[in-house]
Design a protein around this motif. Structure first.
Motif, PDB file in Angstrom:
ATOM      1  N   ALA A  25       0.668  -1.180  -0.114  1.00 13.05           N
ATOM      2  CA  ALA A  25      -0.004   0.004   0.086  1.00 13.05           C
ATOM      3  C   ALA A  25       0.864   1.238  -0.131  1.00 13.05           C
ATOM      4  CB  ALA A  25      -0.879  -0.064   1.239  1.00 13.05           C
ATOM      5  N   PHE A  26       2.166   0.801   0.411  1.00 12.01           N
ATOM      6  CA  PHE A  26       2.955   2.326   0.599  1.00 12.01           C
ATOM      7  C   PHE A  26       4.144   2.310  -0.487  1.00 12.01           C
ATOM      8  CE2 PHE A  26       0.788   1.522   4.618  1.00 12.01           C
ATOM      9  CZ  PHE A  26       0.233   2.936   4.926  1.00 12.01           C
ATOM     10  N   ALA A  27       4.365   1.299  -1.104  1.00 10.39           N
ATOM     11  CA  ALA A  27       5.543   1.264  -1.928  1.00 10.39           C
ATOM     12  C   ALA A  27       5.279   0.279  -3.395  1.00 10.39           C
ATOM     13  CB  ALA A  27       6.769   0.655  -1.327  1.00 10.39           C
ATOM     14  N   PRO A  28       5.899   0.625  -4.324  1.00  9.31           N
ATOM     15  CA  PRO A  28       5.598  -0.135  -5.667  1.00  9.31           C
ATOM     16  C   PRO A  28       6.030  -1.469  -5.616  1.00  9.31           C
ATOM     17  CG  PRO A  28       7.599   1.350  -5.664  1.00  9.31           C
ATOM     18  CD  PRO A  28       6.999   1.953  -4.532  1.00  9.31           C
ATOM     19  N   ALA A  29       5.106  -2.398  -6.235  1.00 10.03           N
ATOM     20  CA  ALA A  29       5.481  -3.921  -6.221  1.00 10.03           C
ATOM     21  C   ALA A  29       6.900  -4.021  -6.593  1.00 10.03           C
ATOM     22  CB  ALA A  29       4.533  -4.319  -7.042  1.00 10.03           C
ATOM     23  N   ILE A  30       7.509  -3.349  -7.694  1.00 14.90           N
ATOM     24  CA  ILE A  30       8.981  -3.730  -7.951  1.00 14.90           C
ATOM     25  C   ILE A  30       9.988  -3.218  -7.251  1.00 14.90           C
ATOM     26  CG2 ILE A  30       9.350  -1.123  -8.819  1.00 14.90           C
ATOM     27  CD1 ILE A  30      10.778  -2.146 -11.282  1.00 14.90           C
ATOM     28  N   LEU A  31       9.553  -2.594  -5.978  1.00 19.99           N
ATOM     29  CA  LEU A  31      10.537  -2.556  -4.756  1.00 19.99           C
ATOM     30  C   LEU A  31      10.195  -3.481  -3.651  1.00 19.99           C
ATOM     31  CD1 LEU A  31      12.323  -0.966  -3.116  1.00 19.99           C
ATOM     32  CD2 LEU A  31      10.614   0.338  -2.318  1.00 19.99           C
ATOM     33  N   VAL A  32       9.010  -3.790  -3.368  1.00 15.64           N
ATOM     34  CA  VAL A  32       8.483  -4.785  -2.359  1.00 15.64           C
ATOM     35  C   VAL A  32       8.773  -6.120  -2.797  1.00 15.64           C
ATOM     36  CG1 VAL A  32       6.640  -5.672  -1.061  1.00 15.64           C
ATOM     37  CG2 VAL A  32       6.551  -3.173  -1.605  1.00 15.64           C
ATOM     38  N   THR A  33       8.413  -6.712  -3.825  1.00 15.05           N
ATOM     39  CA  THR A  33       8.586  -8.221  -3.984  1.00 15.05           C
ATOM     40  C   THR A  33       9.680  -8.529  -4.146  1.00 15.05           C
ATOM     41  OG1 THR A  33       6.568  -7.844  -5.607  1.00 15.05           O
ATOM     42  CG2 THR A  33       7.767  -9.777  -5.880  1.00 15.05           C
ATOM     43  N   PRO A  34      10.771  -7.999  -4.900  1.00 13.68           N
ATOM     44  CA  PRO A  34      12.128  -8.631  -4.787  1.00 13.68           C
ATOM     45  C   PRO A  34      12.761  -8.561  -3.620  1.00 13.68           C
ATOM     46  CG  PRO A  34      12.125  -6.662  -6.570  1.00 13.68           C
ATOM     47  CD  PRO A  34      10.865  -6.638  -5.764  1.00 13.68           C
ATOM     48  N   LEU A  35      12.451  -7.394  -2.454  1.00 11.93           N
ATOM     49  CA  LEU A  35      13.020  -7.482  -1.217  1.00 11.93           C
ATOM     50  C   LEU A  35      12.567  -8.791  -0.316  1.00 11.93           C
ATOM     51  CD1 LEU A  35      12.868  -3.808  -0.043  1.00 11.93           C
ATOM     52  CD2 LEU A  35      14.612  -5.308  -1.105  1.00 11.93           C
ATOM     53  N   GLY A  36      11.560  -9.657  -1.042  1.00  8.99           N
ATOM     54  CA  GLY A  36      11.247 -10.947  -0.183  1.00  8.99           C
ATOM     55  C   GLY A  36      12.536 -11.902  -0.138  1.00  8.99           C
ATOM     56  N   ALA A  37      13.799 -11.573  -0.837  1.00  6.39           N
ATOM     57  CA  ALA A  37      14.825 -12.141  -0.902  1.00  6.39           C
ATOM     58  C   ALA A  37      15.625 -12.353   0.559  1.00  6.39           C
ATOM     59  CB  ALA A  37      15.758 -11.958  -2.534  1.00  6.39           C
ATOM     60  N   LEU A  38      15.397 -11.168   0.960  1.00  9.14           N
ATOM     61  CA  LEU A  38      16.066 -11.112   2.313  1.00  9.14           C
ATOM     62  C   LEU A  38      15.504 -11.956   3.230  1.00  9.14           C
ATOM     63  CD1 LEU A  38      15.800  -6.966   2.586  1.00  9.14           C
ATOM     64  CD2 LEU A  38      17.789  -8.402   1.989  1.00  9.14           C
ATOM     65  N   SER A  39      14.365 -12.521   3.164  1.00 12.89           N
ATOM     66  CA  SER A  39      14.060 -13.656   3.976  1.00 12.89           C
ATOM     67  C   SER A  39      14.798 -14.868   4.069  1.00 12.89           C
ATOM     68  CB  SER A  39      12.557 -14.098   3.631  1.00 12.89           C
ATOM     69  OG  SER A  39      12.325 -14.515   2.458  1.00 12.89           O
ATOM     70  N   ILE A  40      15.472 -14.940   2.908  1.00 11.49           N
ATOM     71  CA  ILE A  40      16.363 -16.164   2.566  1.00 11.49           C
ATOM     72  C   ILE A  40      17.867 -15.860   3.400  1.00 11.49           C
ATOM     73  CG2 ILE A  40      18.006 -17.160   0.882  1.00 11.49           C
ATOM     74  CD1 ILE A  40      15.962 -16.315  -1.418  1.00 11.49           C
ATOM     75  N   ILE A  41      18.182 -14.564   3.690  1.00  8.04           N
ATOM     76  CA  ILE A  41      19.311 -14.482   4.394  1.00  8.04           C
ATOM     77  C   ILE A  41      18.866 -14.622   5.769  1.00  8.04           C
ATOM     78  CG2 ILE A  41      20.982 -12.511   5.229  1.00  8.04           C
ATOM     79  CD1 ILE A  41      20.400 -11.245   2.454  1.00  8.04           C
ATOM     80  N   PHE A  42      17.920 -14.166   6.545  1.00  8.53           N
ATOM     81  CA  PHE A  42      17.647 -14.368   7.761  1.00  8.53           C
ATOM     82  C   PHE A  42      17.476 -15.784   8.199  1.00  8.53           C
ATOM     83  CE2 PHE A  42      16.446  -9.902   7.246  1.00  8.53           C
ATOM     84  CZ  PHE A  42      17.117  -9.572   8.344  1.00  8.53           C
ATOM     85  N   SER A  43      16.859 -16.514   7.093  1.00 13.75           N
ATOM     86  CA  SER A  43      16.626 -17.993   7.163  1.00 13.75           C
ATOM     87  C   SER A  43      17.884 -18.768   7.544  1.00 13.75           C
ATOM     88  CB  SER A  43      15.771 -18.476   6.127  1.00 13.75           C
ATOM     89  OG  SER A  43      14.530 -17.988   6.294  1.00 13.75           O
ATOM     90  N   ALA A  44      18.873 -18.390   6.568  1.00 14.05           N
ATOM     91  CA  ALA A  44      20.385 -19.105   6.537  1.00 14.05           C
ATOM     92  C   ALA A  44      20.870 -18.713   7.696  1.00 14.05           C
ATOM     93  CB  ALA A  44      21.010 -18.548   5.345  1.00 14.05           C
ATOM     94  N   VAL A  45      21.078 -17.528   8.214  1.00 12.91           N
ATOM     95  CA  VAL A  45      21.947 -17.078   9.279  1.00 12.91           C
ATOM     96  C   VAL A  45      21.086 -17.825  10.649  1.00 12.91           C
ATOM     97  CG1 VAL A  45      22.359 -15.362  10.832  1.00 12.91           C
ATOM     98  CG2 VAL A  45      22.652 -15.064   8.287  1.00 12.91           C
ATOM     99  N   LEU A  46      19.922 -17.834  10.747  1.00 15.87           N
ATOM    100  CA  LEU A  46      19.059 -18.388  11.832  1.00 15.87           C
ATOM    101  C   LEU A  46      19.427 -19.966  11.806  1.00 15.87           C
ATOM    102  CD1 LEU A  46      15.902 -16.285  12.130  1.00 15.87           C
ATOM    103  CD2 LEU A  46      17.664 -16.202  13.831  1.00 15.87           C
TER     104      LEU A  46
END
Length: 256
Positions: free
Chosen positions: A37-58
């Motif tokens: 609702a606050f940012a374009p999809a072209i920004l929000v969707t790719p940032l889902g990759a950050l979950s991979i980093i947190f998952s790997a580190v945890l």
């Protein structure tokens, strides 16, 4: 401690952990919904990759799963690509009514895209699923990814409607808001159904990166067509964002 008590303690901890995990997932999805609702999809969707980093580190520190060199490289690539996209992402266009979103959704370009998606999904479901669903994961992943791009556009429209409603301008008096809600509901059910089938049939480690790449690529394409995210940007900004997106994909597909 008696064996029965020890087993009961383990089950209690497992149930507590599962409950906390479910709560965390729900909160995360709500936050992800709000982000559209606050940012374009072209920004929000790719940032889902950050979950991979947190998952790997945890997983490395909590589950004691070894994070080898390729996993580290993938995390670094995701960070670099995400940073590049954040720094050069387009500005969210000002929308004052859900009717404006409806107008964008009913323009010829997006109508053609939606029509192509519905035709391809129908062919995959009725023709290819019975023949190749159990042997080719791209069938299930294709259905989820194609419908996912439509879902995200509808989620963004619904998110904007909720944002405007909470700001004092009730958008639920318009039938367009309810149409977007219906699309979100049925598209999500379809995705969940076929994603579960894919996960039941194929290796999750293979499904996840392929689904992420296809879903993100198609969502960005749909956003470009519907919201024309790149119209306000110059060539260098667009190239930088594309390079950042490719970098994220490279990190996501790196062996973990």
């Amino acid at each position: 401690m008696e064996p029965e008590q020890e087993q009961e303690g383990i089950l209690t901890c497992a149930n507590l952990g599962g409950g906390l995990g479910m709560i965390a997932m729900i909160v995360g999805e709500i936050a992800n919904f709000a982000a559209y609702a606050f940012a374009p999809a072209i920004l929000v969707t790719p940032l889902g990759a950050l979950s991979i980093i947190f998952s790997a580190v945890l997983a490395h520190f909590i589950l004691k799963e070894k994070l080898h060199i390729f996993g580290v490289l993938g995390c670094v690539l995701c960070v670099v690509g995400s940073t590049s996209i954040v720094l050069h992402a387009p500005q969210e266009r000002a929308i004052e009514s859900v009717k404006e979103v409806w107008h964008l959704a009913t323009e010829p370009g997006f109508l053609v895209y939606s029509g192509v998606v519905l035709v391809v999904v129908s062919v995959l479901i009725f023709r290819f699923v019975p023949l190749y669903g159990q042997t080719h994961m791209i069938v299930y992943v294709g259905i989820c990814s194609l419908m996912g791009s439509i879902t995200v556009m509808s989620v963004k429209a619904l998110g904007i409607a909720l944002k405007l409603t909470f700001s004092g301008s009730n958008q639920f008096i318009y039938y367009q808001t309810w149409l977007f809600t219906i699309v979100v509901f049925f598209a999500c059910l379809l995705q969940i159904n076929y994603l579960n089938k894919a996960l039941d049939t194929f290796n999750t480690a293979v499904i996840s990166p392929v689904y992420y790449v296809m879903f993100t690529s198609l969502t960005i394409l749909a956003s470009m067509i519907m919201f024309k995210d790149w119209n306000s940007q110059n060539a260098s900004q667009i190239v930088t964002e594309v390079c950042g997106f490719i970098t994220i994909l490279s990190g996501d597909l790196s062996p973990s």
